[in-house]
Design a protein around this motif. Structure first.
Motif, PDB file in Angstrom:
ATOM      1  N   TYR A  72       0.820  -1.220   0.000  1.00 44.02           N
ATOM      2  CA  TYR A  72       0.000   0.000   0.000  1.00 44.02           C
ATOM      3  C   TYR A  72       0.853   1.270   0.000  1.00 44.02           C
ATOM      4  CZ  TYR A  72      -3.092  -3.680   1.687  1.00 44.02           C
ATOM      5  OH  TYR A  72      -3.771  -4.863   1.833  1.00 44.02           O
ATOM      6  N   HIS A  74       2.042   4.796  -1.410  1.00 44.44           N
ATOM      7  CA  HIS A  74       1.360   5.844  -2.171  1.00 44.44           C
ATOM      8  C   HIS A  74       1.885   7.210  -1.742  1.00 44.44           C
ATOM      9  CE1 HIS A  74      -1.088   6.731   1.431  1.00 44.44           C
ATOM     10  NE2 HIS A  74      -1.108   5.421   1.596  1.00 44.44           N
ATOM     11  N   TRP A  75       1.648   8.202  -2.583  1.00 40.52           N
ATOM     12  CA  TRP A  75       2.013   9.574  -2.247  1.00 40.52           C
ATOM     13  C   TRP A  75       1.133  10.090  -1.114  1.00 40.52           C
ATOM     14  CZ3 TRP A  75       6.367  11.578  -3.951  1.00 40.52           C
ATOM     15  CH2 TRP A  75       6.913  11.125  -5.155  1.00 40.52           C
ATOM     16  N   ARG A  77      -0.296  12.947  -0.932  1.00 44.30           N
ATOM     17  CA  ARG A  77      -1.396  13.748  -1.453  1.00 44.30           C
ATOM     18  C   ARG A  77      -1.759  13.234  -2.839  1.00 44.30           C
ATOM     19  NH1 ARG A  77      -1.605  19.088   0.836  1.00 44.30           N
ATOM     20  NH2 ARG A  77      -2.603  19.780  -1.082  1.00 44.30           N
ATOM     21  N   THR A  78      -2.972  13.530  -3.266  1.00 47.71           N
ATOM     22  CA  THR A  78      -3.372  13.154  -4.620  1.00 47.71           C
ATOM     23  C   THR A  78      -2.861  14.148  -5.647  1.00 47.71           C
ATOM     24  OG1 THR A  78      -5.482  14.324  -4.336  1.00 47.71           O
ATOM     25  CG2 THR A  78      -5.441  11.967  -3.820  1.00 47.71           C
ATOM     26  N   GLU A  79      -2.524  15.366  -5.202  1.00 48.22           N
ATOM     27  CA  GLU A  79      -2.029  16.399  -6.109  1.00 48.22           C
ATOM     28  C   GLU A  79      -1.033  17.276  -5.366  1.00 48.22           C
ATOM     29  OE1 GLU A  79      -4.402  20.038  -7.482  1.00 48.22           O
ATOM     30  OE2 GLU A  79      -4.515  18.717  -9.241  1.00 48.22           O
ATOM     31  N   TYR A  80       0.037  17.637  -6.055  1.00 52.64           N
ATOM     32  CA  TYR A  80       1.064  18.484  -5.447  1.00 52.64           C
ATOM     33  C   TYR A  80       1.190  19.788  -6.219  1.00 52.64           C
ATOM     34  CZ  TYR A  80       2.674  14.770  -2.381  1.00 52.64           C
ATOM     35  OH  TYR A  80       2.745  13.808  -1.403  1.00 52.64           O
ATOM     36  N   ILE A 156       4.585  11.870 -10.343  1.00 52.18           N
ATOM     37  CA  ILE A 156       3.662  12.969 -10.045  1.00 52.18           C
ATOM     38  C   ILE A 156       4.233  14.245 -10.667  1.00 52.18           C
ATOM     39  CG2 ILE A 156       2.636  11.984  -7.964  1.00 52.18           C
ATOM     40  CD1 ILE A 156       4.966  14.776  -7.390  1.00 52.18           C
TER      41      ILE A 156
END
Length: 288
Positions: A72, A74-75, A77-80, A156
């Motif tokens: 699992y 993941h970054w 945040r979903t957006e940077y 990203i």
């Protein structure tokens, strides 16, 4: 051989046990084993006539450590955007009971280029990123003996940060009906984007004045005494608008009347004459 018997023995922490559930099996599933176990099989051969031979023990094998895994990942945040630090999250997993995470490694990439100066960083500060850059990170974790394979997060892209505004004012603060109204502000952009046409909306007594859209000046011809004016503002960097700001409200004040062509009734007066002043016209901006 066909008909031979198989018995599996396990030595765990000095205790030797026959695993009877494995009798007759030629293999042992991994869930029976733990790191550090000693295992061997005892084989009793049997010939085609049904006769058994002498038991033979195989060589003992030690169950070695299995490298941990990452689950699992993941970054953060979903957006940077350019004011966000780059962060990530993951779950450590190890098949060997009792093993815990004992460290990690990271490798960071920007626009496809490996950046060794950021090795083993858990984050990248926002000040080290710029709009349009593509970032990627690989992670490997350790259980104290072995490191996991490298796990890579998806690429990203650093997005545009919307601009902002400060010192939002409506001037003058106490306008009269003879003065224009001016919207002023300071434009701020962390990406150094050039200011584009702002979205300005003027309101008179709370009613939108759409004929003045995007103008930063309101002519005095549009104002009347006692009206209440304010404006809303969204600055624009060519890609994103800011949040909506609102100026303070001001009230249009009366413009004092004026006299033109002030004269004396006579320029030849004696000491016994009354001095009289006259205005040829009187002007007032509002009808009282």
């Amino acid at each position: 051989a066909i008909g031979s018997e198989y018995h599996w023995y396990r030595n765990r922490s000095g205790i030797v046990v026959l695993i009877s559930t494995l009798n007759g099996k030629t293999s042992v599933a991994s869930y029976y084993t733990q790191k550090g176990d000693l295992w061997w099989a005892q084989i009793i051969p049997r010939d085609l006539y049904g006769d058994f031979g002498s038991p033979i023990n195989t060589t003992q094998i030690t169950i070695s450590n299995t490298a941990p895994q990452i689950l699992y990942y993941h970054w953060g945040r979903t957006e940077y955007r350019t004011d966000n630090d780059l962060t990530f999250n993951y779950d450590f997993f190890d098949y060997d009971t009792g093993d815990e995470e004992q460290g990690f490694l990271t490798r960071w990439y920007r626009n496809g280029t490996y950046l060794p100066e950021y090795d083993n960083n858990v984050s990248i500060l926002a000040q080290n990123t710029a709009k349009g850059e593509i970032w990627f990170v690989e992670i490997s974790v350790s259980d104290g003996e072995l490191y996991s394979p490298w796990f890579g997060l998806p690429n990203i892209t650093i997005r545009n940060k919307p601009p902002s505004a400060a010192l939002i004012e409506l001037l003058p603060l106490t306008p009269s009906t003879s003065e224009n109204l001016y919207a002023t502000w300071n434009y701020l952009d962390i990406d150094n984007d050039t200011e584009q046409l702002a979205r300005v909306r003027w309101f008179k007594n709370t009613a939108l004045q759409s004929n003045l859209d995007d103008s930063d000046v309101v002519s005095s011809a549009y104002t009347t005494k006692n009206e209440i004016w304010y404006y809303t503002l969204e600055v624009f960097d060519g890609e994103n608008y800011s949040i909506i700001y609102s100026s303070s409200a001001i009230t249009i004040l009366n413009t004092p009347p004026t006299l033109d062509n002030v004269t004396f009734s006579s320029i030849n007066l004696g000491t016994t004459d009354t001095l009289e002043v006259r205005g040829s016209s009187m002007m007032e901006m509002e009808i009282l």
